[in-house]
Motif scaffolding. Sequence first.
Motif, PDB file in Angstrom:
ATOM      1  N   GLY A 298       0.829  -1.197   0.000  1.00  0.00           N
ATOM      2  CA  GLY A 298       0.000   0.000   0.000  1.00  0.00           C
ATOM      3  C   GLY A 298       0.862   1.245   0.000  1.00  0.00           C
ATOM      4  O   GLY A 298       2.082   1.175   0.205  1.00  0.00           O
ATOM      5  N   ALA A 299       0.241   2.382  -0.243  1.00  0.00           N
ATOM      6  CA  ALA A 299       0.966   3.652  -0.264  1.00  0.00           C
ATOM      7  C   ALA A 299      -0.022   4.779  -0.018  1.00  0.00           C
ATOM      8  O   ALA A 299      -1.235   4.626  -0.217  1.00  0.00           O
ATOM      9  N   SER A 300       0.511   5.909   0.412  1.00  0.00           N
ATOM     10  CA  SER A 300      -0.354   7.032   0.752  1.00  0.00           C
ATOM     11  C   SER A 300       0.330   8.348   0.412  1.00  0.00           C
ATOM     12  O   SER A 300       1.559   8.462   0.495  1.00  0.00           O
ATOM     13  N   ALA A 301      -0.485   9.342   0.067  1.00  0.00           N
ATOM     14  CA  ALA A 301       0.019  10.679  -0.224  1.00  0.00           C
ATOM     15  C   ALA A 301       0.099  11.506   1.058  1.00  0.00           C
ATOM     16  O   ALA A 301      -0.484  11.161   2.086  1.00  0.00           O
ATOM     17  N   GLU A 302       0.818  12.594   0.981  1.00  0.00           N
ATOM     18  CA  GLU A 302       0.854  13.555   2.079  1.00  0.00           C
ATOM     19  C   GLU A 302      -0.478  14.312   2.132  1.00  0.00           C
ATOM     20  O   GLU A 302      -1.216  14.349   1.140  1.00  0.00           O
ATOM     21  N   ILE A 303      -0.792  14.925   3.266  1.00  0.00           N
ATOM     22  CA  ILE A 303      -2.035  15.674   3.400  1.00  0.00           C
ATOM     23  C   ILE A 303      -1.961  16.992   2.628  1.00  0.00           C
ATOM     24  O   ILE A 303      -0.952  17.696   2.665  1.00  0.00           O
ATOM     25  N   LEU A 304      -3.038  17.317   1.922  1.00  0.00           N
ATOM     26  CA  LEU A 304      -3.178  18.608   1.262  1.00  0.00           C
ATOM     27  C   LEU A 304      -4.055  19.495   2.146  1.00  0.00           C
ATOM     28  O   LEU A 304      -5.261  19.256   2.272  1.00  0.00           O
ATOM     29  N   PRO A 305      -3.487  20.521   2.788  1.00  0.00           N
ATOM     30  CA  PRO A 305      -4.291  21.372   3.672  1.00  0.00           C
ATOM     31  C   PRO A 305      -5.307  22.198   2.881  1.00  0.00           C
ATOM     32  O   PRO A 305      -5.117  22.498   1.699  1.00  0.00           O
ATOM     33  N   ASN A 306      -6.378  22.579   3.543  1.00  0.00           N
ATOM     34  CA  ASN A 306      -7.363  23.492   2.964  1.00  0.00           C
ATOM     35  C   ASN A 306      -7.601  24.601   3.985  1.00  0.00           C
ATOM     36  O   ASN A 306      -8.213  24.385   5.033  1.00  0.00           O
ATOM     37  N   ARG A 307      -7.105  25.787   3.680  1.00  0.00           N
ATOM     38  CA  ARG A 307      -7.130  26.872   4.659  1.00  0.00           C
ATOM     39  C   ARG A 307      -8.557  27.327   4.980  1.00  0.00           C
ATOM     40  O   ARG A 307      -8.856  27.688   6.122  1.00  0.00           O
ATOM     41  N   VAL A 308      -9.437  27.303   3.985  1.00  0.00           N
ATOM     42  CA  VAL A 308     -10.817  27.705   4.248  1.00  0.00           C
ATOM     43  C   VAL A 308     -11.445  26.796   5.299  1.00  0.00           C
ATOM     44  O   VAL A 308     -12.071  27.259   6.249  1.00  0.00           O
ATOM     45  N   LEU A 309     -11.246  25.487   5.142  1.00  0.00           N
ATOM     46  CA  LEU A 309     -11.805  24.550   6.108  1.00  0.00           C
ATOM     47  C   LEU A 309     -11.111  24.648   7.455  1.00  0.00           C
ATOM     48  O   LEU A 309     -11.754  24.507   8.510  1.00  0.00           O
ATOM     49  N   GLU A 310      -9.816  24.894   7.439  1.00  0.00           N
ATOM     50  CA  GLU A 310      -9.094  25.050   8.707  1.00  0.00           C
ATOM     51  C   GLU A 310      -9.659  26.211   9.512  1.00  0.00           C
ATOM     52  O   GLU A 310      -9.881  26.092  10.723  1.00  0.00           O
ATOM     53  N   GLU A 311      -9.888  27.326   8.853  1.00  0.00           N
ATOM     54  CA  GLU A 311     -10.404  28.496   9.555  1.00  0.00           C
ATOM     55  C   GLU A 311     -11.832  28.267  10.037  1.00  0.00           C
ATOM     56  O   GLU A 311     -12.204  28.691  11.145  1.00  0.00           O
ATOM     57  N   ALA A 312     -12.631  27.565   9.220  1.00  0.00           N
ATOM     58  CA  ALA A 312     -14.005  27.269   9.621  1.00  0.00           C
ATOM     59  C   ALA A 312     -14.023  26.332  10.826  1.00  0.00           C
ATOM     60  O   ALA A 312     -14.773  26.544  11.789  1.00  0.00           O
ATOM     61  N   LEU A 313     -13.209  25.300  10.783  1.00  0.00           N
ATOM     62  CA  LEU A 313     -13.164  24.356  11.893  1.00  0.00           C
ATOM     63  C   LEU A 313     -12.617  25.030  13.148  1.00  0.00           C
ATOM     64  O   LEU A 313     -13.132  24.799  14.253  1.00  0.00           O
ATOM     65  N   HIS A 314     -11.612  25.861  12.987  1.00  0.00           N
ATOM     66  CA  HIS A 314     -11.039  26.528  14.155  1.00  0.00           C
ATOM     67  C   HIS A 314     -12.049  27.476  14.800  1.00  0.00           C
ATOM     68  O   HIS A 314     -12.098  27.606  16.032  1.00  0.00           O
ATOM     69  N   VAL A 384      -5.415   9.565   5.219  1.00  0.00           N
ATOM     70  CA  VAL A 384      -6.307  10.701   5.017  1.00  0.00           C
ATOM     71  C   VAL A 384      -5.736  11.606   3.917  1.00  0.00           C
ATOM     72  O   VAL A 384      -6.468  12.320   3.238  1.00  0.00           O
ATOM     73  N   GLY A 385      -4.413  11.528   3.738  1.00  0.00           N
ATOM     74  CA  GLY A 385      -3.769  12.330   2.706  1.00  0.00           C
ATOM     75  C   GLY A 385      -4.382  12.144   1.343  1.00  0.00           C
ATOM     76  O   GLY A 385      -4.643  13.113   0.626  1.00  0.00           O
ATOM     77  N   ASP A 386      -4.648  10.906   0.946  1.00  0.00           N
ATOM     78  CA  ASP A 386      -5.209  10.662  -0.383  1.00  0.00           C
ATOM     79  C   ASP A 386      -6.619  11.233  -0.509  1.00  0.00           C
ATOM     80  O   ASP A 386      -6.992  11.768  -1.560  1.00  0.00           O
ATOM     81  N   VAL A 387      -7.412  11.141   0.563  1.00  0.00           N
ATOM     82  CA  VAL A 387      -8.744  11.728   0.548  1.00  0.00           C
ATOM     83  C   VAL A 387      -8.648  13.229   0.329  1.00  0.00           C
ATOM     84  O   VAL A 387      -9.409  13.831  -0.441  1.00  0.00           O
ATOM     85  N   SER A 388      -7.677  13.871   0.985  1.00  0.00           N
ATOM     86  CA  SER A 388      -7.547  15.329   0.915  1.00  0.00           C
ATOM     87  C   SER A 388      -7.209  15.824  -0.483  1.00  0.00           C
ATOM     88  O   SER A 388      -7.442  16.999  -0.787  1.00  0.00           O
ATOM     89  N   TRP A 389      -6.676  14.957  -1.323  1.00  0.00           N
ATOM     90  CA  TRP A 389      -6.329  15.375  -2.686  1.00  0.00           C
ATOM     91  C   TRP A 389      -7.508  15.283  -3.640  1.00  0.00           C
ATOM     92  O   TRP A 389      -7.476  15.881  -4.727  1.00  0.00           O
ATOM     93  N   VAL A 390      -8.564  14.553  -3.273  1.00  0.00           N
ATOM     94  CA  VAL A 390      -9.707  14.427  -4.175  1.00  0.00           C
ATOM     95  C   VAL A 390     -10.924  15.213  -3.680  1.00  0.00           C
ATOM     96  O   VAL A 390     -11.862  15.437  -4.457  1.00  0.00           O
ATOM     97  N   THR A 391     -10.931  15.653  -2.435  1.00  0.00           N
ATOM     98  CA  THR A 391     -12.003  16.490  -1.918  1.00  0.00           C
ATOM     99  C   THR A 391     -11.468  17.307  -0.746  1.00  0.00           C
ATOM    100  O   THR A 391     -10.587  16.838  -0.015  1.00  0.00           O
TER     101      THR A 391
END
Length: 477
Positions: A298-314, A384-391
Amino acid sequence: MTSVQALKPLIATLAPTFHKLSDDIWDHPQLRWEEHDAMARHIAVAEQEGFTITRDIGGIPTAFQAEKGSGGPLIAFLGEYDALAGLSQEAGSTIRRPDPQNTTGHGHGCGHHLLGAGSLLAAVALARHLQDHGLPGRVRYYGCPAEEAAAGKSFMVAAGAFDDVDATLSWHPAGGTGTQSTQTRSLAYAQARFRFTGVASHAGVSPHLGRSALDAAELMNIGVNFLREHMPDSARIHYAFTDAGGTSPNVVPACAELYYLVRAETVATMQDLYDRVVAVAKGAALMTSTELDVQLEGASAEILPNRVLEEALHSTLTEVGGVPFDQADQKQAAAFSAGFASEDIRRTRVSCGLLADDPRCLHDGVPALAAPEHRPLSSGSTDVGDVSWVTPTVQILSSAVAFGTPWHTWQYIAQGKLPAAHKALTHAATVIAATGLDLITRPDLLAAARTEHTAVTAVTPYVCPIPKDLLAPPARG
Protein backbone atom coordinates in the motif's frame (compact mmCIF):
# COMPACT_ATOMS: atom_id res chain seq x y z
CA MET A 1 -28.54 29.93 16.80
CA THR A 2 -25.09 28.71 15.80
CA SER A 3 -24.39 25.22 14.51
CA VAL A 4 -22.70 24.38 17.80
CA GLN A 5 -25.75 25.49 19.78
CA ALA A 6 -28.00 23.48 17.47
CA LEU A 7 -26.05 20.23 17.72
CA LYS A 8 -24.40 20.20 21.14
CA PRO A 9 -27.50 19.08 23.13
CA LEU A 10 -28.26 16.34 20.61
CA ILE A 11 -24.68 15.05 20.68
CA ALA A 12 -24.71 15.03 24.48
CA THR A 13 -27.85 12.87 24.38
CA LEU A 14 -26.40 10.46 21.82
CA ALA A 15 -22.89 10.30 23.33
CA PRO A 16 -23.35 7.38 25.78
CA THR A 17 -24.22 5.03 22.92
CA PHE A 18 -21.02 5.92 21.13
CA HIS A 19 -18.90 5.76 24.29
CA LYS A 20 -20.11 2.18 24.61
CA LEU A 21 -19.36 1.55 20.93
CA SER A 22 -15.78 2.73 21.42
CA ASP A 23 -15.39 0.57 24.53
CA ASP A 24 -16.75 -2.48 22.72
CA ILE A 25 -14.23 -2.00 19.91
CA TRP A 26 -11.44 -1.46 22.47
CA ASP A 27 -12.47 -4.81 24.01
CA HIS A 28 -12.24 -6.62 20.65
CA PRO A 29 -9.13 -5.24 18.90
CA GLN A 30 -8.50 -6.45 15.36
CA LEU A 31 -5.66 -5.74 12.93
CA ARG A 32 -5.77 -4.15 9.51
CA TRP A 33 -8.03 -5.82 6.95
CA GLU A 34 -9.48 -8.02 9.72
CA GLU A 35 -11.77 -5.51 11.47
CA HIS A 36 -14.97 -7.50 10.86
CA ASP A 37 -16.25 -7.15 14.43
CA ALA A 38 -15.65 -3.39 14.57
CA MET A 39 -17.25 -2.92 11.16
CA ALA A 40 -20.31 -4.93 12.16
CA ARG A 41 -20.77 -2.84 15.30
CA HIS A 42 -20.54 0.41 13.35
CA ILE A 43 -22.97 -0.83 10.71
CA ALA A 44 -25.47 -1.94 13.36
CA VAL A 45 -25.54 1.55 14.90
CA ALA A 46 -25.78 3.26 11.49
CA GLU A 47 -28.64 1.00 10.37
CA GLN A 48 -30.56 1.76 13.55
CA GLU A 49 -30.31 5.43 12.59
CA GLY A 50 -31.71 4.78 9.11
CA PHE A 51 -28.47 5.02 7.15
CA THR A 52 -28.20 3.11 3.88
CA ILE A 53 -25.18 0.79 3.93
CA THR A 54 -22.86 0.04 1.02
CA ARG A 55 -20.33 -2.70 1.72
CA ASP A 56 -17.07 -3.89 0.17
CA ILE A 57 -15.87 -0.44 -0.88
CA GLY A 58 -12.97 -0.90 -3.27
CA GLY A 59 -13.39 -4.67 -2.98
CA ILE A 60 -12.32 -4.51 0.68
CA PRO A 61 -14.48 -6.66 2.98
CA THR A 62 -14.00 -4.37 6.00
CA ALA A 63 -14.64 -1.08 4.19
CA PHE A 64 -18.14 0.38 3.98
CA GLN A 65 -20.09 3.59 3.71
CA ALA A 66 -23.31 4.63 5.43
CA GLU A 67 -25.43 7.45 3.99
CA LYS A 68 -28.54 9.37 5.00
CA GLY A 69 -30.35 12.42 3.64
CA SER A 70 -31.20 13.82 0.24
CA GLY A 71 -30.52 16.89 -1.87
CA GLY A 72 -27.97 19.54 -0.99
CA PRO A 73 -24.22 18.93 -0.65
CA LEU A 74 -22.63 15.65 0.42
CA ILE A 75 -20.53 15.93 3.59
CA ALA A 76 -18.48 12.91 4.65
CA PHE A 77 -16.94 11.81 7.93
CA LEU A 78 -13.98 9.43 8.14
CA GLY A 79 -13.82 6.66 10.72
CA GLU A 80 -11.08 4.17 11.55
CA TYR A 81 -11.14 1.09 13.77
CA ASP A 82 -7.98 -0.99 13.28
CA ALA A 83 -5.64 -1.93 16.14
CA LEU A 84 -1.93 -2.64 16.51
CA ALA A 85 -0.26 -6.01 17.11
CA GLY A 86 1.06 -7.15 20.46
CA LEU A 87 -0.13 -4.20 22.55
CA SER A 88 -2.74 -5.74 24.82
CA GLN A 89 -3.02 -3.67 28.00
CA GLU A 90 -5.35 -3.52 30.97
CA ALA A 91 -7.48 -0.37 30.94
CA GLY A 92 -6.47 2.28 33.48
CA SER A 93 -3.30 0.51 34.63
CA THR A 94 -0.20 2.71 34.91
CA ILE A 95 2.07 -0.34 34.78
CA ARG A 96 2.56 -2.74 31.87
CA ARG A 97 -0.10 -5.39 32.38
CA PRO A 98 -1.77 -7.19 29.45
CA ASP A 99 -5.56 -7.26 29.56
CA PRO A 100 -6.57 -10.70 30.87
CA GLN A 101 -9.79 -10.55 28.85
CA ASN A 102 -7.99 -9.81 25.58
CA THR A 103 -7.97 -12.92 23.35
CA THR A 104 -6.06 -11.41 20.40
CA GLY A 105 -3.08 -9.78 22.11
CA HIS A 106 -3.69 -6.62 20.05
CA GLY A 107 -4.53 -3.13 21.27
CA HIS A 108 -5.74 0.29 20.12
CA GLY A 109 -2.47 2.13 20.59
CA CYS A 110 -3.55 5.01 18.36
CA GLY A 111 -7.09 5.51 19.62
CA HIS A 112 -8.90 4.27 16.53
CA HIS A 113 -11.66 2.79 18.69
CA LEU A 114 -12.45 6.38 19.66
CA LEU A 115 -11.88 7.79 16.19
CA GLY A 116 -14.46 5.65 14.41
CA ALA A 117 -17.09 5.99 17.11
CA GLY A 118 -16.61 9.77 17.32
CA SER A 119 -16.90 10.29 13.57
CA LEU A 120 -20.00 8.12 13.42
CA LEU A 121 -21.50 10.12 16.29
CA ALA A 122 -20.91 13.31 14.29
CA ALA A 123 -22.53 11.79 11.19
CA VAL A 124 -25.57 10.53 13.12
CA ALA A 125 -26.09 13.86 14.91
CA LEU A 126 -25.80 15.88 11.70
CA ALA A 127 -28.14 13.55 9.78
CA ARG A 128 -30.72 13.67 12.59
CA HIS A 129 -30.60 17.45 12.67
CA LEU A 130 -31.11 17.72 8.90
CA GLN A 131 -34.04 15.30 9.05
CA ASP A 132 -35.69 16.94 12.07
CA HIS A 133 -35.50 20.38 10.48
CA GLY A 134 -36.32 19.39 6.92
CA LEU A 135 -32.98 20.58 5.60
CA PRO A 136 -31.45 19.30 2.35
CA GLY A 137 -28.09 17.61 2.52
CA ARG A 138 -26.52 14.18 2.50
CA VAL A 139 -24.32 12.80 5.27
CA ARG A 140 -21.97 9.90 4.61
CA TYR A 141 -19.85 7.98 7.08
CA TYR A 142 -16.91 5.91 5.82
CA GLY A 143 -15.78 2.90 7.80
CA CYS A 144 -12.11 2.85 6.82
CA PRO A 145 -9.89 -0.18 7.50
CA ALA A 146 -6.16 -0.57 7.73
CA GLU A 147 -4.92 2.95 8.42
CA GLU A 148 -2.09 1.53 10.50
CA ALA A 149 0.55 1.16 7.79
CA ALA A 150 -1.69 -0.31 5.13
CA ALA A 151 -3.44 2.66 3.46
CA GLY A 152 -7.02 1.43 3.40
CA LYS A 153 -8.36 4.85 2.36
CA SER A 154 -5.84 5.07 -0.49
CA PHE A 155 -7.36 1.97 -2.06
CA MET A 156 -10.84 3.39 -1.46
CA VAL A 157 -9.81 6.64 -3.17
CA ALA A 158 -8.34 4.71 -6.09
CA ALA A 159 -11.69 2.93 -6.46
CA GLY A 160 -13.48 6.29 -6.77
CA ALA A 161 -15.25 6.09 -3.41
CA PHE A 162 -14.81 9.83 -2.69
CA ASP A 163 -15.36 11.25 -6.16
CA ASP A 164 -18.82 12.65 -5.35
CA VAL A 165 -18.01 14.05 -1.89
CA ASP A 166 -18.16 17.83 -1.46
CA ALA A 167 -16.06 17.98 1.71
CA THR A 168 -14.70 15.59 4.32
CA LEU A 169 -14.13 15.93 8.05
CA SER A 170 -12.32 13.74 10.52
CA TRP A 171 -10.49 13.79 13.85
CA HIS A 172 -7.85 11.94 15.82
CA PRO A 173 -7.32 11.42 19.56
CA ALA A 174 -4.09 13.04 20.70
CA GLY A 175 -2.14 14.60 23.54
CA GLY A 176 -3.36 18.08 22.62
CA THR A 177 -6.25 19.83 20.87
CA GLY A 178 -6.08 21.77 17.61
CA THR A 179 -6.67 21.80 13.89
CA GLN A 180 -4.39 19.01 12.73
CA SER A 181 -3.23 20.12 9.29
CA THR A 182 -2.22 23.55 10.63
CA GLN A 183 -0.09 21.90 13.28
CA THR A 184 1.82 19.40 11.17
CA ARG A 185 2.43 18.26 7.62
CA SER A 186 2.42 14.52 7.06
CA LEU A 187 4.75 12.36 4.98
CA ALA A 188 3.80 10.27 1.96
CA TYR A 189 4.71 6.62 2.31
CA ALA A 190 4.86 3.23 0.63
CA GLN A 191 5.24 -0.19 2.19
CA ALA A 192 6.25 -3.43 0.55
CA ARG A 193 7.31 -6.97 1.26
CA PHE A 194 10.67 -8.10 -0.15
CA ARG A 195 10.81 -11.87 -0.35
CA PHE A 196 14.07 -13.59 -1.29
CA THR A 197 14.08 -17.22 -2.43
CA GLY A 198 17.32 -19.21 -2.52
CA VAL A 199 18.41 -22.84 -2.33
CA ALA A 200 18.53 -24.83 0.89
CA SER A 201 21.55 -26.96 1.66
CA HIS A 202 23.54 -28.48 4.52
CA ALA A 203 25.46 -25.54 5.96
CA GLY A 204 28.36 -27.75 7.04
CA VAL A 205 28.63 -30.51 4.40
CA SER A 206 27.61 -28.68 1.23
CA PRO A 207 27.30 -24.93 1.78
CA HIS A 208 28.57 -24.32 -1.75
CA LEU A 209 25.33 -25.80 -3.08
CA GLY A 210 23.16 -23.40 -1.08
CA ARG A 211 22.02 -19.90 -1.94
CA SER A 212 21.11 -18.06 1.23
CA ALA A 213 17.97 -15.94 1.18
CA LEU A 214 18.91 -14.68 4.64
CA ASP A 215 22.22 -13.40 3.27
CA ALA A 216 20.25 -11.49 0.64
CA ALA A 217 17.98 -9.95 3.25
CA GLU A 218 20.92 -8.89 5.39
CA LEU A 219 22.73 -7.42 2.37
CA MET A 220 19.59 -5.48 1.49
CA ASN A 221 19.52 -3.97 4.98
CA ILE A 222 23.19 -3.07 4.74
CA GLY A 223 22.66 -1.41 1.38
CA VAL A 224 19.67 0.57 2.64
CA ASN A 225 21.68 1.69 5.67
CA PHE A 226 24.29 3.13 3.32
CA LEU A 227 21.46 4.75 1.35
CA ARG A 228 20.33 6.68 4.43
CA GLU A 229 23.26 9.10 4.03
CA HIS A 230 22.04 10.02 0.56
CA MET A 231 18.36 10.70 1.12
CA PRO A 232 16.50 13.82 2.36
CA ASP A 233 16.82 14.50 6.08
CA SER A 234 13.04 14.43 6.46
CA ALA A 235 12.67 11.00 4.85
CA ARG A 236 12.30 7.81 6.88
CA ILE A 237 12.90 4.12 6.16
CA HIS A 238 11.77 1.37 8.55
CA TYR A 239 11.86 -2.42 8.27
CA ALA A 240 10.98 -5.63 10.05
CA PHE A 241 11.92 -9.27 9.45
CA THR A 242 8.74 -11.24 8.87
CA ASP A 243 10.62 -14.41 7.90
CA ALA A 244 14.25 -15.00 8.83
CA GLY A 245 14.43 -18.34 7.05
CA GLY A 246 14.06 -20.72 9.97
CA THR A 247 15.71 -21.46 13.30
CA SER A 248 18.41 -23.98 12.39
CA PRO A 249 21.90 -22.54 11.81
CA ASN A 250 22.95 -25.76 10.05
CA VAL A 251 20.57 -25.17 7.14
CA VAL A 252 21.21 -22.59 4.44
CA PRO A 253 17.97 -20.55 4.54
CA ALA A 254 16.01 -20.89 1.31
CA CYS A 255 13.59 -18.09 2.12
CA ALA A 256 13.57 -14.76 3.95
CA GLU A 257 11.22 -11.78 3.93
CA LEU A 258 11.53 -8.15 4.93
CA TYR A 259 8.68 -5.68 5.35
CA TYR A 260 9.78 -2.13 4.46
CA LEU A 261 8.11 1.25 4.93
CA VAL A 262 9.48 4.29 3.06
CA ARG A 263 8.41 7.86 3.89
CA ALA A 264 9.14 11.25 2.31
CA GLU A 265 7.59 14.71 2.04
CA THR A 266 5.77 14.21 -1.27
CA VAL A 267 4.60 11.28 -3.36
CA ALA A 268 7.21 12.08 -6.00
CA THR A 269 10.08 12.17 -3.49
CA MET A 270 8.80 9.04 -1.78
CA GLN A 271 8.48 7.17 -5.07
CA ASP A 272 12.06 8.05 -6.02
CA LEU A 273 13.35 6.82 -2.65
CA TYR A 274 11.22 3.68 -2.82
CA ASP A 275 12.63 2.88 -6.29
CA ARG A 276 16.14 3.19 -4.88
CA VAL A 277 15.26 0.77 -2.06
CA VAL A 278 13.96 -1.69 -4.66
CA ALA A 279 17.21 -1.30 -6.60
CA VAL A 280 19.20 -2.13 -3.46
CA ALA A 281 17.08 -5.27 -3.01
CA LYS A 282 17.74 -6.32 -6.60
CA GLY A 283 21.45 -5.84 -6.02
CA ALA A 284 21.28 -8.05 -2.92
CA ALA A 285 19.54 -10.77 -4.93
CA LEU A 286 22.17 -10.51 -7.66
CA MET A 287 25.01 -10.82 -5.16
CA THR A 288 23.54 -13.95 -3.59
CA SER A 289 22.12 -15.65 -6.70
CA THR A 290 18.66 -15.60 -5.16
CA GLU A 291 15.28 -14.67 -6.59
CA LEU A 292 13.47 -11.54 -5.46
CA ASP A 293 9.72 -10.90 -5.33
CA VAL A 294 8.53 -7.41 -4.37
CA GLN A 295 4.92 -6.98 -3.30
CA LEU A 296 3.72 -3.43 -2.75
CA GLU A 297 1.22 -3.57 0.12
CA GLY A 298 0.00 0.00 0.00
CA ALA A 299 0.97 3.65 -0.26
CA SER A 300 -0.35 7.03 0.75
CA ALA A 301 0.02 10.68 -0.22
CA GLU A 302 0.85 13.55 2.08
CA ILE A 303 -2.04 15.67 3.40
CA LEU A 304 -3.18 18.61 1.26
CA PRO A 305 -4.29 21.37 3.67
CA ASN A 306 -7.36 23.49 2.96
CA ARG A 307 -7.13 26.87 4.66
CA VAL A 308 -10.82 27.71 4.25
CA LEU A 309 -11.81 24.55 6.11
CA GLU A 310 -9.09 25.05 8.71
CA GLU A 311 -10.40 28.50 9.55
CA ALA A 312 -14.00 27.27 9.62
CA LEU A 313 -13.16 24.36 11.89
CA HIS A 314 -11.04 26.53 14.15
CA SER A 315 -13.88 29.00 14.52
CA THR A 316 -16.14 26.14 15.61
CA LEU A 317 -13.47 24.79 17.94
CA THR A 318 -13.09 28.20 19.56
CA GLU A 319 -16.83 28.34 20.22
CA VAL A 320 -16.89 24.81 21.65
CA GLY A 321 -13.75 25.37 23.70
CA GLY A 322 -11.29 22.76 24.89
CA VAL A 323 -12.12 19.27 26.07
CA PRO A 324 -13.94 19.76 29.45
CA PHE A 325 -11.65 17.79 31.73
CA ASP A 326 -12.20 17.93 35.48
CA GLN A 327 -9.83 17.48 38.40
CA ALA A 328 -10.41 13.72 38.48
CA ASP A 329 -9.33 13.50 34.83
CA GLN A 330 -6.23 15.57 35.51
CA LYS A 331 -5.34 13.39 38.50
CA GLN A 332 -5.62 10.18 36.46
CA ALA A 333 -3.51 11.73 33.70
CA ALA A 334 -0.86 12.80 36.21
CA ALA A 335 -0.43 9.16 37.25
CA PHE A 336 0.49 8.34 33.65
CA SER A 337 2.64 11.43 33.08
CA ALA A 338 4.73 10.47 36.10
CA GLY A 339 6.23 7.70 34.01
CA PHE A 340 7.15 9.87 31.02
CA ALA A 341 10.23 11.96 30.32
CA SER A 342 9.79 15.43 31.77
CA GLU A 343 11.28 17.04 28.66
CA ASP A 344 8.69 15.34 26.44
CA ILE A 345 5.92 16.59 28.70
CA ARG A 346 7.26 20.16 28.69
CA ARG A 347 7.65 20.12 24.91
CA THR A 348 4.08 18.91 24.43
CA ARG A 349 2.71 21.57 26.78
CA VAL A 350 4.54 24.32 24.91
CA SER A 351 3.30 23.00 21.55
CA CYS A 352 -0.25 23.34 22.92
CA GLY A 353 0.34 26.97 23.85
CA LEU A 354 0.88 26.38 27.57
CA LEU A 355 3.78 27.27 29.81
CA ALA A 356 6.37 24.51 30.18
CA ASP A 357 5.74 24.28 33.93
CA ASP A 358 1.93 24.34 33.71
CA PRO A 359 0.65 21.79 36.28
CA ARG A 360 -2.05 20.34 34.02
CA CYS A 361 -1.43 16.90 32.49
CA LEU A 362 -4.34 17.05 30.02
CA HIS A 363 -4.79 19.83 27.48
CA ASP A 364 -8.14 21.54 28.09
CA GLY A 365 -7.58 24.66 26.00
CA VAL A 366 -7.62 25.81 22.38
CA PRO A 367 -4.34 27.00 20.84
CA ALA A 368 -4.19 29.81 18.31
CA LEU A 369 -4.54 28.88 14.65
CA ALA A 370 -1.04 28.64 13.22
CA ALA A 371 -0.10 30.48 10.05
CA PRO A 372 0.15 28.17 7.01
CA GLU A 373 3.84 28.90 6.50
CA HIS A 374 4.61 27.75 10.05
CA ARG A 375 3.30 24.20 9.74
CA PRO A 376 6.02 21.89 11.11
CA LEU A 377 6.74 18.63 9.33
CA SER A 378 5.63 15.49 11.10
CA SER A 379 7.50 12.24 10.49
CA GLY A 380 4.21 10.35 10.58
CA SER A 381 1.84 9.44 7.77
CA THR A 382 -1.88 8.92 7.24
CA ASP A 383 -4.03 7.72 4.37
CA VAL A 384 -6.31 10.70 5.02
CA GLY A 385 -3.77 12.33 2.71
CA ASP A 386 -5.21 10.66 -0.38
CA VAL A 387 -8.74 11.73 0.55
CA SER A 388 -7.55 15.33 0.91
CA TRP A 389 -6.33 15.37 -2.69
CA VAL A 390 -9.71 14.43 -4.17
CA THR A 391 -12.00 16.49 -1.92
CA PRO A 392 -11.44 19.34 0.57
CA THR A 393 -10.59 17.77 3.92
CA VAL A 394 -9.91 18.94 7.45
CA GLN A 395 -9.21 17.22 10.77
CA ILE A 396 -9.22 18.12 14.43
CA LEU A 397 -7.06 16.69 17.15
CA SER A 398 -8.89 16.30 20.45
CA SER A 399 -6.92 15.81 23.64
CA ALA A 400 -7.56 12.28 24.96
CA VAL A 401 -4.36 11.21 26.72
CA ALA A 402 -1.84 12.66 29.16
CA PHE A 403 0.94 14.97 27.99
CA GLY A 404 3.95 12.93 26.91
CA THR A 405 2.02 9.76 26.04
CA PRO A 406 3.75 8.14 23.02
CA TRP A 407 1.47 6.87 20.26
CA HIS A 408 1.49 3.14 19.51
CA THR A 409 2.26 2.21 23.11
CA TRP A 410 0.56 0.37 25.97
CA GLN A 411 0.28 3.66 27.88
CA TYR A 412 -1.92 5.04 25.11
CA ILE A 413 -4.11 1.94 25.21
CA ALA A 414 -4.44 2.06 29.00
CA GLN A 415 -6.05 5.50 28.75
CA GLY A 416 -8.45 4.54 25.95
CA LYS A 417 -11.48 3.76 28.14
CA LEU A 418 -11.07 6.45 30.79
CA PRO A 419 -13.64 9.26 31.12
CA ALA A 420 -11.12 11.64 29.55
CA ALA A 421 -11.11 9.58 26.35
CA HIS A 422 -14.90 9.61 26.18
CA LYS A 423 -14.90 13.39 26.65
CA ALA A 424 -12.45 13.73 23.76
CA LEU A 425 -14.74 11.63 21.56
CA THR A 426 -17.76 13.81 22.34
CA HIS A 427 -15.73 17.00 21.93
CA ALA A 428 -14.42 16.04 18.50
CA ALA A 429 -17.84 14.88 17.32
CA THR A 430 -19.32 18.23 18.32
CA VAL A 431 -16.69 20.24 16.46
CA ILE A 432 -16.74 18.28 13.20
CA ALA A 433 -20.54 17.85 13.16
CA ALA A 434 -21.07 21.59 13.66
CA THR A 435 -18.51 22.39 10.98
CA GLY A 436 -20.33 19.98 8.68
CA LEU A 437 -23.62 21.77 9.35
CA ASP A 438 -21.96 25.09 8.50
CA LEU A 439 -20.80 23.64 5.19
CA ILE A 440 -24.35 22.51 4.37
CA THR A 441 -26.14 25.69 5.43
CA ARG A 442 -23.53 28.14 4.13
CA PRO A 443 -23.06 27.51 0.40
CA ASP A 444 -20.47 30.29 0.22
CA LEU A 445 -18.24 28.51 2.73
CA LEU A 446 -18.33 25.21 0.89
CA ALA A 447 -17.82 26.96 -2.46
CA ALA A 448 -14.76 28.78 -1.11
CA ALA A 449 -13.25 25.51 0.18
CA ARG A 450 -13.80 23.81 -3.15
CA THR A 451 -12.44 26.78 -5.09
CA GLU A 452 -9.24 26.68 -3.05
CA HIS A 453 -8.94 22.92 -3.55
CA THR A 454 -9.47 23.21 -7.31
CA ALA A 455 -6.89 26.00 -7.61
CA VAL A 456 -4.21 24.04 -5.76
CA THR A 457 -4.78 20.74 -7.56
CA ALA A 458 -4.80 22.51 -10.92
CA VAL A 459 -1.20 23.53 -10.29
CA THR A 460 -0.19 20.36 -8.43
CA PRO A 461 -2.43 17.49 -9.56
CA TYR A 462 -2.98 14.47 -7.36
CA VAL A 463 -0.66 11.59 -8.11
CA CYS A 464 -2.08 8.35 -6.78
CA PRO A 465 0.78 6.42 -5.13
CA ILE A 466 -0.94 3.10 -5.84
CA PRO A 467 -0.55 1.55 -9.32
CA LYS A 468 -3.85 1.32 -11.21
CA ASP A 469 -3.85 -2.48 -11.31
CA LEU A 470 -2.94 -2.97 -7.63
CA LEU A 471 -5.77 -4.33 -5.50
CA ALA A 472 -5.96 -4.04 -1.73
CA PRO A 473 -4.35 -7.09 -0.08
CA PRO A 474 -7.65 -8.74 0.97
CA ALA A 475 -8.98 -8.41 -2.58
CA ARG A 476 -6.02 -10.17 -4.20
CA GLY A 477 -7.40 -13.67 -3.73
